[in-house]
Design a protein around this motif. Structure first.
Motif, short mmCIF file in Angstrom:
data_model
loop_
_atom_site.label_atom_id
_atom_site.label_comp_id
_atom_site.label_asym_id
_atom_site.label_seq_id
_atom_site.Cartn_x
_atom_site.Cartn_y
_atom_site.Cartn_z
N ALA A 73 13.20 -6.24 59.41
CA ALA A 73 13.00 -6.93 60.66
C ALA A 73 12.38 -7.85 61.16
O ALA A 73 11.36 -8.07 60.41
N ASP A 74 12.36 -8.69 62.39
CA ASP A 74 11.83 -9.33 62.71
C ASP A 74 11.00 -9.12 63.78
O ASP A 74 11.23 -9.53 64.70
N VAL A 75 10.16 -10.43 64.25
CA VAL A 75 10.02 -10.05 66.09
C VAL A 75 9.86 -11.65 66.75
O VAL A 75 10.02 -12.41 65.79
N LEU A 76 10.44 -11.61 67.73
CA LEU A 76 10.55 -13.04 68.72
C LEU A 76 9.06 -12.89 69.88
O LEU A 76 9.27 -12.03 70.48
N ALA A 77 8.67 -13.61 69.71
CA ALA A 77 7.90 -14.32 71.00
C ALA A 77 7.80 -14.82 71.39
O ALA A 77 7.99 -16.84 71.36
N ARG A 78 7.53 -15.35 72.82
CA ARG A 78 7.43 -16.56 73.65
C ARG A 78 5.51 -16.84 74.35
O ARG A 78 5.51 -16.00 74.89
N ASP A 79 5.78 -18.24 74.48
CA ASP A 79 3.76 -18.53 74.77
C ASP A 79 4.48 -18.87 75.66
O ASP A 79 5.37 -18.97 76.28
N ALA A 80 2.67 -19.60 76.35
CA ALA A 80 2.71 -19.74 77.80
C ALA A 80 3.74 -21.07 78.25
O ALA A 80 4.05 -21.57 79.02
N ALA A 81 3.67 -21.99 76.88
CA ALA A 81 4.85 -23.06 77.03
C ALA A 81 5.99 -22.53 76.98
O ALA A 81 6.82 -23.73 77.83
N GLY A 82 6.37 -21.86 77.08
CA GLY A 82 8.00 -21.31 76.55
C GLY A 82 9.09 -21.55 76.09
O GLY A 82 9.80 -21.70 75.26
N ASP A 83 7.96 -21.90 74.61
CA ASP A 83 8.37 -22.11 73.17
C ASP A 83 8.44 -20.60 73.16
O ASP A 83 8.15 -19.56 72.61
N LEU A 84 9.46 -20.80 71.85
CA LEU A 84 10.09 -18.78 70.76
C LEU A 84 9.60 -19.36 69.81
O LEU A 84 10.10 -20.23 69.03
N SER A 122 3.89 -14.09 76.51
CA SER A 122 3.93 -13.71 77.75
C SER A 122 5.28 -13.08 77.38
O SER A 122 5.53 -12.23 78.27
N LEU A 123 6.35 -12.68 76.13
CA LEU A 123 7.37 -12.15 76.16
C LEU A 123 7.74 -11.58 74.59
O LEU A 123 6.80 -13.02 73.81
N ILE A 124 6.85 -10.19 73.55
CA ILE A 124 7.35 -9.98 72.93
C ILE A 124 8.71 -9.84 72.42
O ILE A 124 8.93 -8.22 73.59
N LEU A 125 9.77 -9.64 71.98
CA LEU A 125 10.60 -9.34 71.66
C LEU A 125 10.95 -8.98 70.06
O LEU A 125 10.31 -9.50 69.47
N SER A 126 11.84 -7.40 69.81
CA SER A 126 12.42 -7.34 68.91
C SER A 126 12.99 -7.26 68.41
O SER A 126 14.60 -6.24 68.61
N PRO A 127 13.88 -8.30 67.95
CA PRO A 127 15.64 -8.47 67.49
C PRO A 127 16.60 -7.85 66.18
O PRO A 127 16.88 -7.96 66.70
N GLY A 128 15.40 -6.93 65.04
CA GLY A 128 16.36 -6.84 64.13
C GLY A 128 15.79 -7.56 63.89
O GLY A 128 15.03 -8.57 63.30
N ASP A 129 16.19 -7.58 62.60
CA ASP A 129 16.70 -8.48 61.31
C ASP A 129 17.37 -9.93 62.07
O ASP A 129 18.55 -10.07 61.62
N PHE A 130 16.81 -11.01 62.76
CA PHE A 130 16.78 -12.06 63.45
C PHE A 130 17.22 -12.85 62.06
O PHE A 130 18.33 -14.13 62.71
N ASN A 131 17.15 -12.95 61.32
CA ASN A 131 17.33 -14.34 59.75
C ASN A 131 17.91 -13.79 58.57
O ASN A 131 18.49 -14.70 57.83
N LYS A 143 9.38 -22.93 64.90
CA LYS A 143 9.78 -21.97 66.69
C LYS A 143 10.79 -22.19 66.20
O LYS A 143 12.02 -22.82 65.29
N VAL A 144 11.38 -21.66 66.99
CA VAL A 144 13.37 -20.89 66.91
C VAL A 144 13.89 -21.77 68.52
O VAL A 144 15.26 -21.58 68.87
N GLY A 145 13.44 -22.34 69.52
CA GLY A 145 13.93 -22.87 70.48
C GLY A 145 12.27 -23.18 71.67
O GLY A 145 11.14 -23.05 71.61
N VAL A 146 13.53 -23.64 72.68
CA VAL A 146 12.11 -24.85 73.87
C VAL A 146 12.65 -24.43 74.91
O VAL A 146 13.76 -23.59 75.55
#
Length: 644
Positions: free
Chosen positions: A456-467, A442-451, A483-486
């Protein structure tokens, strides 16, 4: 669309990674959901930490008047006017050996760095750099004006002030030949293969054939200083208030340019197409004095002049410009400040990117072969300053194929994720598919170098709200996701501004249903530190973006309200805000706003916008912190359901 200008603001100390988020269409409406966990879910694996740009480091070394770097970048050789030669281990950042010679006026190294040659009065001192021992002192019986070693290091060509050029047999430590190149020599410049040497003599240039030791030509190619292009095809000579471009194949002048005052010796881009030099302005003419960086497009034989700051005429002999090995950045000194400038690919501008305050007057002298460290010598004192210049240019935070240019990711209606590699010139290289099944997000993000693994990395949120974190592998692909978040579906907007709190790690900002904005500080290893509230009342905004750094130090936010007005919220670098500024109106005609970072390689963050018919337009960030309409960079982008 109205794009008002903003006040100019200089950049502060060299900063770390920056990032941004793209929203397609509008921000989702408020929805009931479990509260977001401060811990944000599962812990990510520990990643290798990479160095961020940091404060300069000081190396104690006596009177650094002459500075040369070995080709492999492992050793820095520093000679004082009094003749003390010091070798610095660049990994240790300390002097390891010294040797004392006579008072010195010049220093050069052999190609492999095994030998140092010092002009010591009317002599040449030859030093074995492994033992740091004097091998020979060779009398020249004349003042030394320039030195050029042969490519194999067996010979040294020495330009003399009145007696032509002498050839020194390095192994024997004696003069082997003399070439009648005339007097008044100011500099020797050799072609990369060592086949020819140009003896600059002011009103004319003597061209020497090194194989025969004869003079090929003596022509009115004026020059007292100069630089040869990396490919050896062009020699740019400096003479008085001007310079000439010389074809080395024919030894003829292609063009002559007039400059404002006496220019510095130019530096070239690696492709040999452009050269940059600086005029040496004076404080009394014109008042209050100026400096300019000039950009002669050597391949096209035209010249561009840009004002870059106030003059420092008392230090003209120290004024130097250093080119980054990738050709995208220039470094120059201005009194106590070292500046980084973006050498834009198309040559249309040279914007200020960063500057760092040393606190003492110094001059940039050398840069590591990999571009990771810049070395500046103190004017008056006993120090070499080392600046960390590793990593990509500022605001290039989304580079998925590791070529130094900003890229764009886009998801189509079938869920295929496409990589559009930027060419650094406001255009694209051929796209490639880098994933499928992304329509479940439901959402795709570009945080840069997150780790903090330098990719460069990507963060993405699924329908359940998991990041989910999709670590980039630096080669247009992904490492296994974690998985880095709920509970992130409680948030109506999520923004990746880069390092918002000034700790050198990429962060995330998220707006909840009541309009509160929360800062989720990244821990630099793909996880989180405890969240803090960063603002309230943000539910009046329909789009929130993290562009990078527009104005004052600190990651910024762009936000569009319901009326289509675009506002800039500048971060203060410690997790807070400066007063907001309006940067445009009429933006509600756009169906997508994208903040990928620096698209056109000018050092400033840019904005991409998709209009109702699917055209993608680039709005360039300006040095003063605003946006300006630029050009269309794509069509047919309305097939994309996400652009980041």
């Amino acid at each position: 669309m109205v794009l008002p200008a903003r006040k100019s603001s200089l950049r502060a100390v060299l900063s770390g990674a920056l990032a941004a988020l793209v929203f397609v269409a509008s921000v989702p409406t408020s929805q009931a959901a479990p509260p977001v966990s401060d811990a944000a879910g599962l812990a990510a694996p520990v990643a290798i930490q990479t160095a961020n740009r940091s404060d300069p480091k000081k190396i104690d070394v006596a009177r650094p008047r002459f500075v040369e770097l070995s080709k492999d970048g492992t050793r820095l050789f520093v000679a004082s006017p009094e003749g003390l030669l010091s070798v610095v281990d660049t990994a240790q950042g300390a002097v390891t050996k010294t040797v004392q010679a006579e008072p010195t006026t010049a220093l050069v190294l052999s190609s492999n760095g095994s030998t140092a040659f010092m002009a010591t009065g009317d002599n040449i001192t030859i030093i074995d750099t492994a033992a740091m021992a004097i091998e020979a002192v060779v009398p020249m019986d004349d003042g030394v004006a320039g030195m050029v070693p042969s490519p194999d290091g067996t010979e040294l060509y020495v330009g003399l002030k009145t007696a032509g050029v002498k050839v020194v047999d390095v192994a024997q430590g004696e003069v082997a030949a003399q070439i009648p190149a005339g007097g008044n020599i100011t500099k020797l410049i050799a072609t990369p293969d060592g086949a020819k040497i140009y003896a600059l003599r002011g009103a004319e240039v003597a061209v020497i054939d090194t194989k025969s030791g004869s003079i090929l030509d003596t022509t009115p190619m004026t020059g007292t200083d100069g630089t040869l292009s990396p490919d050896g095809t062009r020699l740019v000579t400096v003479h008085g208030w001007g310079l000439s471009v010389i074809n080395t194949a024919t030894d003829t002048v292609l063009a002559t340019f007039s400059t404002f005052l006496e220019p510095s010796a130019p530096v070239f881009t690696p492709d040999s197409k452009r050269a940059f030099f600086e005029d040496h302005g004076q404080p009394y003419y014109p008042s209050p004095g100026r400096r300019v960086i000039n950009n002669p497009m050597v391949s096209q034989l035209n010249l561009e002049t840009l004002t870059v700051g106030q003059a420092t005429p008392d230090r003209q002999e120290w004024s130097t410009i250093v080119m980054h090995p990738d050709g995208t950045r220039l470094y120059r000194s201005q009194s106590t400040v070292i500046q980084e400038w973006g050498a834009r690919s198309d040559g249309s501008s040279i914007p200020l990117v960063e500057e760092v305050q040393l606190g003492v007057s110094a001059s940039v002298r050398q840069i590591a072969p990999d571009g990771s460290q810049l070395y500046a010598a103190a004017f008056d004192g006993n120090a070499i300053w080392v600046l960390d210049t590793s990593g990509p240019p500022r605001n290039v935070w989304k580079d998925y194929n590791s070529d130094g240019a900003t890229d764009v990711l886009a998801r189509d209606g079938e869920g295929v994720l496409w990589l559009y590699p930027g060419d650094g010139k406001r255009g694209w290289l051929p796209r490639s598919a880098v994933g499928s099944g992304w329509n479940v997000m439901s959402l795709i993000l570009s945080p840069g170098d997150f780790n903090a693994d330098a990719h460069a990395d990507v963060l993405a949120r699924d329908a359940a709200g998991d990041l989910w974190l999709y670590p980039g592998n630096g080669s247009s692909g992904w490492l296994p996701r974690t998985k880095v978040g709920v509970g992130w579906n409680a948030m109506t907007a999520v923004v990746t501004p880069g390092d918002f709190d000034g700790d050198g790690k990429a962060d995330v900002l998220a707006r909840d249903a009541v309009g509160d904005l929360w800062l989720y500080p990244g821990n630099g290893a793909g996880g989180w530190l405890p969240r803090t509230k960063a603002g309230s009342g943000w539910n009046q905004m329909t789009t929130i973006l993290g562009p990078g750094e527009f104005g004052a130090p600190g990651a910024d936010i762009l936000a569009k309200d319901a009326a289509g007005t675009l506002w800039l919220y500048e971060g203060n670098g410690t997790g807070g805000w400066l007063p907001r500024k309006q940067v445009g109106t009429g933006w509600n005609v756009m169906t997508a706003l994208v903040t990928p970072g620096d698209v056109n390689s000018d050092g400033q963050p840019d904005v991409l916008a998709r209009d109702a018919i699917g055209n993608l337009k680039l709005y360039s960030g300006t040095e003063s912190g605003g946006l300006q309409a630029d050009l269309q960079v794509g069509a047919g982008w309305n097939v994309m359901t996400a652009i980041l």
